[in-house]
Enzyme design. Structure first.
Site, short mmCIF file in Angstrom:
data_model
loop_
_atom_site.label_atom_id
_atom_site.label_comp_id
_atom_site.label_asym_id
_atom_site.label_seq_id
_atom_site.Cartn_x
_atom_site.Cartn_y
_atom_site.Cartn_z
CG HIS A 146 8.65 -4.32 -5.70
ND1 HIS A 146 8.84 -3.56 -6.92
CD2 HIS A 146 6.97 -4.67 -5.69
CE1 HIS A 146 7.62 -3.62 -7.53
NE2 HIS A 146 6.63 -4.34 -6.96
NE ARG B 270 4.75 -1.05 -7.23
CZ ARG B 270 3.94 -0.40 -7.91
NH1 ARG B 270 4.23 0.85 -8.11
NH2 ARG B 270 2.86 -1.10 -8.50
CE LYS C 163 4.38 -5.49 -13.21
NZ LYS C 163 3.77 -6.61 -12.50
CG HIS D 228 -1.72 -2.04 -8.47
ND1 HIS D 228 -1.78 -2.15 -7.34
CD2 HIS D 228 -0.40 -2.39 -8.75
CE1 HIS D 228 -0.70 -2.54 -6.61
NE2 HIS D 228 0.08 -2.48 -7.42
CE1 TYR E 27 1.78 -2.72 -0.68
CE2 TYR E 27 0.24 -2.56 -2.59
CZ TYR E 27 1.51 -2.97 -2.15
OH TYR E 27 2.38 -3.29 -3.07
NE ARG F 190 4.47 -2.30 -11.51
CZ ARG F 190 3.34 -1.65 -11.93
NH1 ARG F 190 3.76 -0.37 -12.64
NH2 ARG F 190 2.32 -1.98 -11.71
#
Length: 302
Positions: A244, A247, A175, A270, A279, A151
């Site tokens: 992004h 990514r 995150k 994730h 994806y 990210r």
């Protein structure tokens, strides 16, 4: 009538809690602050005086009012997440006895598939033959994002100690301050090693950041975004390129080659595999295009 001053102060305490205890990034904290300020404005307009006086119906009315203003489902979900977190904090501090946002869900909106570069476009972007220190830095930064699926905040937050060149890995803080170890590809390693040789000509002596600006301090998100757009134009690509997209391209290309959804989930950091599954739709779109062009019963007559 507006929210009592003592009640409004709980917002400030919550934001301090996010930074000191949960150690969220400045970007995430700013999002919380903006979303909760909007909610405070709503409460003042409706003349609520205490956080404990709000019910689930009031939260639904707030979300409905935001939806009428054109906010998408993803933005409303983010605002609801901020409200749930805020009320959980108030529950912990015994300011309220229930969380009125707990059962409220945002209206669904169709999920947009992320834009990606194909393999050839990615190769063209990363084919930078320039020995200027800033160009060398940008090449290393873009190679690292694409190689490891980082990210924007993750690559900007890297320190010199985050990289292990011998093991070809990078330690990333994602995150929620969650750490993960990600492999670094051969070309990215070469680009980073080249950058490290010239980094000292820009970086301040005490600076620990891996990537620095021309002023010598840690590079900013905005600067990375700006530089990527400039490189996209120089390399003959769409000027709407953003970090992004690299990514997204990493994830899409990995799935096309491996079909290992769990591995890609781990690499991307994730928490929920459903986030990674988007994806697979990109991969199917690619296969569908190949089918339409190649199958004799699918091709359109000219």
């Amino acid at each position: 009538m507006v929210m009592q001053a003592a009640e409004a102060e709980w917002l400030e305490r919550f934001l301090e809690h996010l930074q000191s205890e949960r150690r969220l990034s400045a970007h995430t904290s700013n999002n919380y602050q903006r979303d909760l300020q909007n909610f405070l404005n709503f409460c003042n307009e409706r003349e609520f005086e205490q956080w404990s006086s709000l019910l689930e119906a009031d939260i639904r009315n707030y979300i409905a009012s935001r939806h009428r203003k054109g906010l998408a489902g993803s933005s409303l979900s983010r605002e609801l997440s901020a409200l749930r977190s805020f009320y959980n904090y108030l529950l912990r501090e015994e300011v309220v006895t229930l969380n009125p946002a707990q059962g409220v869900r945002a209206p669904k909106t169709p999920r947009k598939l992320p834009k990606t570069l194909d393999v050839d476009q990615t190769a063209r972007l990363l084919q930078i033959d320039d020995d200027d220190p800033l160009a060398v830095r940008d090449a290393a930064l873009m190679e690292l994002i694409y190689s490891s699926g980082l990210r924007l905040a993750e690559v900007v937050g890297l320190d010199l100690g985050s990289l292990d060149l011998r093991d070809a890995t990078v330690k990333v803080v994602g995150k929620g301050s969650k750490e993960r170890m990600v492999p670094v590809g051969r070309l990215a390693l070469q680009a980073v090693e080249k950058w490290l040789k010239v980094r000292g000509s820009l970086a301040k002596v005490e600076e620990t950041a891996l990537f620095v600006s021309k002023r010598g301090s840690r590079i900013s998100d905005r600067s990375v975004q700006k530089r990527l757009k400039e490189w996209a134009v120089k390399q003959g690509l769409d000027s709407s390129l953003h970090p992004h997209m690299l990514r997204h391209s990493f994830a899409s290309h990995m799935l096309e080659s491996s079909s290992d959804l769990r591995a890609v989930q781990e690499l991307l950091g994730h928490a929920d595999i459903s986030t990674t599954q988007i994806y697979t739709h990109l991969d199917f779109q690619h296969l569908a295009k190949v089918y339409d062009k190649a199958h004799p019963r699918a091709r359109k007559r000219r």
